[in-house]
Design a protein around this motif. Structure first.
Motif, PDB file in Angstrom:
ATOM      1  N   LYS A   1      -7.675 -33.442  65.384  1.00  0.00           N
ATOM      2  CA  LYS A   1      -8.502 -32.662  66.315  1.00  0.00           C
ATOM      3  C   LYS A   1      -9.179 -33.577  67.340  1.00  0.00           C
ATOM      4  O   LYS A   1      -9.207 -33.303  68.539  1.00  0.00           O
ATOM      5  CB  LYS A   1      -9.554 -31.878  65.535  1.00  0.00           C
ATOM      6  N   ILE A   2      -9.735 -34.678  66.817  1.00  0.00           N
ATOM      7  CA  ILE A   2     -10.418 -35.621  67.720  1.00  0.00           C
ATOM      8  C   ILE A   2      -9.441 -36.173  68.756  1.00  0.00           C
ATOM      9  O   ILE A   2      -9.724 -36.201  69.950  1.00  0.00           O
ATOM     10  CB  ILE A   2     -11.055 -36.777  66.919  1.00  0.00           C
ATOM     11  N   LEU A   3      -8.300 -36.589  68.313  1.00  0.00           N
ATOM     12  CA  LEU A   3      -7.328 -37.153  69.257  1.00  0.00           C
ATOM     13  C   LEU A   3      -6.829 -36.091  70.224  1.00  0.00           C
ATOM     14  O   LEU A   3      -6.617 -36.362  71.414  1.00  0.00           O
ATOM     15  CB  LEU A   3      -6.161 -37.794  68.495  1.00  0.00           C
ATOM     16  N   ILE A   4      -6.647 -34.891  69.731  1.00  0.00           N
ATOM     17  CA  ILE A   4      -6.203 -33.807  70.599  1.00  0.00           C
ATOM     18  C   ILE A   4      -7.204 -33.576  71.724  1.00  0.00           C
ATOM     19  O   ILE A   4      -6.836 -33.372  72.882  1.00  0.00           O
ATOM     20  CB  ILE A   4      -6.002 -32.506  69.775  1.00  0.00           C
ATOM     21  N   ASP A   5      -8.482 -33.670  71.370  1.00  0.00           N
ATOM     22  CA  ASP A   5      -9.534 -33.454  72.374  1.00  0.00           C
ATOM     23  C   ASP A   5      -9.525 -34.515  73.472  1.00  0.00           C
ATOM     24  O   ASP A   5     -10.053 -34.296  74.551  1.00  0.00           O
ATOM     25  CB  ASP A   5     -10.918 -33.463  71.687  1.00  0.00           C
ATOM     26  N   HIS A   6      -8.979 -35.689  73.162  1.00  0.00           N
ATOM     27  CA  HIS A   6      -9.002 -36.771  74.156  1.00  0.00           C
ATOM     28  C   HIS A   6      -7.610 -37.313  74.428  1.00  0.00           C
ATOM     29  O   HIS A   6      -7.451 -38.465  74.802  1.00  0.00           O
ATOM     30  CB  HIS A   6      -9.897 -37.907  73.663  1.00  0.00           C
ATOM     31  N   GLU A   7      -6.655 -36.477  74.246  1.00  0.00           N
ATOM     32  CA  GLU A   7      -5.284 -36.962  74.290  1.00  0.00           C
ATOM     33  C   GLU A   7      -4.932 -37.764  75.529  1.00  0.00           C
ATOM     34  O   GLU A   7      -4.368 -38.853  75.430  1.00  0.00           O
ATOM     35  CB  GLU A   7      -4.287 -35.812  74.152  1.00  0.00           C
TER      36      GLU A   7
ATOM     37  N   ALA B   1      -1.313 -31.431  70.059  1.00  0.00           N
ATOM     38  CA  ALA B   1      -1.599 -30.052  69.660  1.00  0.00           C
ATOM     39  C   ALA B   1      -0.306 -29.380  69.207  1.00  0.00           C
ATOM     40  O   ALA B   1      -0.251 -28.690  68.190  1.00  0.00           O
ATOM     41  CB  ALA B   1      -2.230 -29.302  70.815  1.00  0.00           C
ATOM     42  N   ARG B   2       0.713 -29.627  69.950  1.00  0.00           N
ATOM     43  CA  ARG B   2       1.986 -28.976  69.669  1.00  0.00           C
ATOM     44  C   ARG B   2       2.610 -29.429  68.357  1.00  0.00           C
ATOM     45  O   ARG B   2       3.207 -28.643  67.628  1.00  0.00           O
ATOM     46  CB  ARG B   2       2.945 -29.273  70.832  1.00  0.00           C
ATOM     47  N   TYR B   3       2.488 -30.698  68.067  1.00  0.00           N
ATOM     48  CA  TYR B   3       3.184 -31.231  66.894  1.00  0.00           C
ATOM     49  C   TYR B   3       2.254 -31.550  65.720  1.00  0.00           C
ATOM     50  O   TYR B   3       2.700 -32.100  64.714  1.00  0.00           O
ATOM     51  CB  TYR B   3       3.979 -32.482  67.268  1.00  0.00           C
ATOM     52  N   ALA B   4       0.991 -31.228  65.898  1.00  0.00           N
ATOM     53  CA  ALA B   4       0.010 -31.581  64.867  1.00  0.00           C
ATOM     54  C   ALA B   4       0.468 -31.106  63.480  1.00  0.00           C
ATOM     55  O   ALA B   4       0.486 -31.880  62.507  1.00  0.00           O
ATOM     56  CB  ALA B   4      -1.356 -30.991  65.206  1.00  0.00           C
ATOM     57  N   GLY B   5       0.827 -29.834  63.416  1.00  0.00           N
ATOM     58  CA  GLY B   5       1.238 -29.268  62.130  1.00  0.00           C
ATOM     59  C   GLY B   5       2.420 -30.014  61.535  1.00  0.00           C
ATOM     60  O   GLY B   5       2.398 -30.443  60.374  1.00  0.00           O
ATOM     61  N   GLU B   6       3.413 -30.209  62.350  1.00  0.00           N
ATOM     62  CA  GLU B   6       4.620 -30.873  61.877  1.00  0.00           C
ATOM     63  C   GLU B   6       4.325 -32.308  61.418  1.00  0.00           C
ATOM     64  O   GLU B   6       4.827 -32.768  60.383  1.00  0.00           O
ATOM     65  CB  GLU B   6       5.668 -30.879  62.995  1.00  0.00           C
ATOM     66  N   LEU B   7       3.492 -32.976  62.191  1.00  0.00           N
ATOM     67  CA  LEU B   7       3.144 -34.356  61.839  1.00  0.00           C
ATOM     68  C   LEU B   7       2.407 -34.412  60.511  1.00  0.00           C
ATOM     69  O   LEU B   7       2.732 -35.217  59.627  1.00  0.00           O
ATOM     70  CB  LEU B   7       2.270 -34.968  62.943  1.00  0.00           C
ATOM     71  N   LYS B   8       1.415 -33.569  60.405  1.00  0.00           N
ATOM     72  CA  LYS B   8       0.607 -33.564  59.196  1.00  0.00           C
ATOM     73  C   LYS B   8       1.482 -33.202  57.981  1.00  0.00           C
ATOM     74  O   LYS B   8       1.432 -33.860  56.943  1.00  0.00           O
ATOM     75  CB  LYS B   8      -0.528 -32.560  59.355  1.00  0.00           C
ATOM     76  N   HIS B   9       2.248 -32.164  58.147  1.00  0.00           N
ATOM     77  CA  HIS B   9       3.092 -31.701  57.053  1.00  0.00           C
ATOM     78  C   HIS B   9       4.069 -32.781  56.609  1.00  0.00           C
ATOM     79  O   HIS B   9       4.246 -33.050  55.419  1.00  0.00           O
ATOM     80  CB  HIS B   9       3.857 -30.444  57.479  1.00  0.00           C
ATOM     81  N   THR B  10       4.677 -33.399  57.552  1.00  0.00           N
ATOM     82  CA  THR B  10       5.614 -34.473  57.227  1.00  0.00           C
ATOM     83  C   THR B  10       4.915 -35.593  56.473  1.00  0.00           C
ATOM     84  O   THR B  10       5.387 -36.067  55.439  1.00  0.00           O
ATOM     85  CB  THR B  10       6.256 -35.053  58.509  1.00  0.00           C
ATOM     86  N   PHE B  11       3.775 -36.006  57.039  1.00  0.00           N
ATOM     87  CA  PHE B  11       3.058 -37.126  56.419  1.00  0.00           C
ATOM     88  C   PHE B  11       2.677 -36.799  54.978  1.00  0.00           C
ATOM     89  O   PHE B  11       2.869 -37.624  54.072  1.00  0.00           O
ATOM     90  CB  PHE B  11       1.811 -37.476  57.236  1.00  0.00           C
TER      91      PHE B  11
END
Lengths: 199, 199, 199, 199
Positions: B98-104, B183-193
């Motif tokens: 979220k933090i990184l998304i806010d300042h991408e 924002a677009r890939y957050a879910g995929e990234l988190k899920h993968t990790f």
DNA sequence: GATGAATGAGAATTCATTCAT
DNA sequence: AATGAATGAATTCTCATTCAT
């Protein structure tokens, strides 16, 4: 059959390309055309006789680099495919690392100074990655089917692997300021990645 | 109680800072001081009335950014600690993203052009990462002890996670040229990790 | 045999040198490189194509001047030595004055603005003075031995003579604002000096 | 009767003058108005509230200096006149040297950085010299009449003396880079001058 | 009267690019 | 085909001066 003049011309062009590659690798992409010309032993104007503009030169150098990298990746894929049965992810990672280790210096410049590059060049490497991705994915798909590797979308596994490598390259000054990073951390990177992807 | 002049001075300084931040975020750190001045609606000299040199301006802009990021990371760590028992890796990754998304946009420039920046600024980056690494590692160590997460050195897990994120940022033009990548890939990234790190 | 381009290059360089010399002589050493370029009829960049920096230009212009002056002083010494027996202090002073009269304008700037010049250039001045001091002292020592000139340390006689000349140059605006000072007062200066040093 | 405000104003003005004098003496005339303001503990604008322009400030500082020097020279003349019978050239030279020694630093800047000064200021000192010249000439004329000093035009004797002193000041970096020149060479200068002018 | 933020005209220097040779 | 001298726009930074407060 090439005329003497054509041969001469191509030799000059190659001298410029080689020198530019070397200087960019060692000093970065902010090296001036004048310096490249001088180091190549040609006049400043000659650079522009062979390349319409600095951008053209960069495109050529970087394009060539990408192509040669792509070729190596291709060969790598072939050899792992030809020895298909025995082809292992481990062997693939080793091969991949070896190639990057061989070109670390220039590759590092490419990813750390990307913003200095003309737009046309910045994303060239995207195409390139697909070659390696292809072979990588084949291999991983098989391992997933075999129940060895976790059921994670293969492209994500690939991106994770590349992410790890780039992270180390990009933070070279932190991880290994005075000697190549990849060679130093290759084992750790590979080991971590394999630990993560296996069930 | 501030005098009118103090207010105006700070307003000018803020105009410069805001403009510089915006321009750096959109065009990169090679933007000229003249351009920043023009866009900020002040004279070129005014930039140097507020910042001794270009380096000072960069230090200020980037330093502020790092500080605010660090503050957010710190809060993030606190909140996950206060809810200690229930603190999950998943929640942590969400917060981080979220933090990184806010300042991408600016964060992207920072990691893309870091090598071109003055040394003073580069160190800030390293300090900053360690804050987040600390909280991250605490959480993961516990999960490893609990037998949920694989027994992989925590610093490698951290590097893998950051590697993934940076890889997507770095290849934004490939993954998501016209809208924010994270924002677009957050879910995929988190899920993968998470899939990767859990046993 | 010089190619056309070599000739042209040298011509450009000479244009810059001549113009710089002229401007420095008339306006002082704080003249800007832009002004010199404009007056020389070349682009501003051309100045830096021929001289790495302003300092280099100054070193060249002033160095050349010092060298030519040194050469003239040397010749002067030679001729007075060759006519050794008859060599007179009077003749020496005439020769010295003549040389300075020939280069009054630039010499004036040099002694007036020396402290503003880069260090490298300042040393040249000292070297130069010692050449003339040497010949001067030889001549005077003989005259002292002959009982013609007072028994005053020769270096003090030299300093007195140079002091007188520099004083008139330095106060040109007072003594002779619209025409060269030295030519006008050469006789008086020499006569006074000789009156003072003779018993 | 001055109002409080007027007193305040004059005090501020004096602070600026004193600071400017000190800074010019120690750092030279290229010191910026901003620095003078800061050191004087007033705002940058205040300098221009008291002096229309940098030139005005310079004129004032240098003018004041010249006036105070003139006053000292005048007193010197008076005292030598009052003690007329016993007034000696030697005493006069001592007195003259003493005054210059007391103000060497600023005086040195004045003669070495003259070209940085506005034209109006550059020749101010000319008027000044006449005061001292007057007394000097009176004294010398008497000594010439007494047959002690050579029959050389007194203005030339004066110029010779001043030339010697200026020569040493001007070449301070050569004669005495780290400590005042005049104090160090006063004896030698005076002795030489007297040796030269006496029959 | 004093303030000090804002100004904008320079300053030196760099460098990709052009073009006559 | 190769040369390299010349270009001029762009860069950061300085500083005397102004004027609203």
């Amino acid at each position: 059959m090439k005329s003497k003049r054509q041969i001469q011309k191509e030799s000059t062009r190659q001298k410029i390309i080689d020198t530019a590659y070397r200087i960019y690798a060692t000093e970065g992409f902010s090296a001036s055309t004048a310096k490249i010309a001088k180091e190549a032993g040609v006049s400043h104007g000659t650079v522009f006789a062979h390349f319409q503009s600095l951008n053209d030169l960069l495109e050529c150098i970087i394009g060539d680099f990408q192509l040669s990298l792509a070729a190596e990746f291709h060969d790598m894929g072939e050899s792992s495919a030809s020895a298909s049965a025995s082809a292992s992810v481990s062997g693939f990672l080793d091969a991949h690392l070896k190639i990057l280790i061989d070109h670390e210096e220039f590759y590092l410049r490419l990813i750390t100074e990307r913003s200095l590059l003309p737009e046309e060049v910045q994303y060239m490497y995207a195409d390139n990655q697909s070659t390696i991705a292809h072979h990588f994915n084949l291999l991983l798909s098989r391992e997933i089917k075999n129940g060895i590797v976790k059921e994670v979308p293969v492209h994500m596994l690939f991106n994770t692997w590349l992410g790890m490598i780039h992270y180390y390259l990009w933070n070279k000054d932190f991880f290994s300021p005075d000697e190549p990073v990849l060679a130093r951390y290759a084992g750790e990177l590979k080991h971590t990645f394999i630990s993560l992807i296996t069930k």
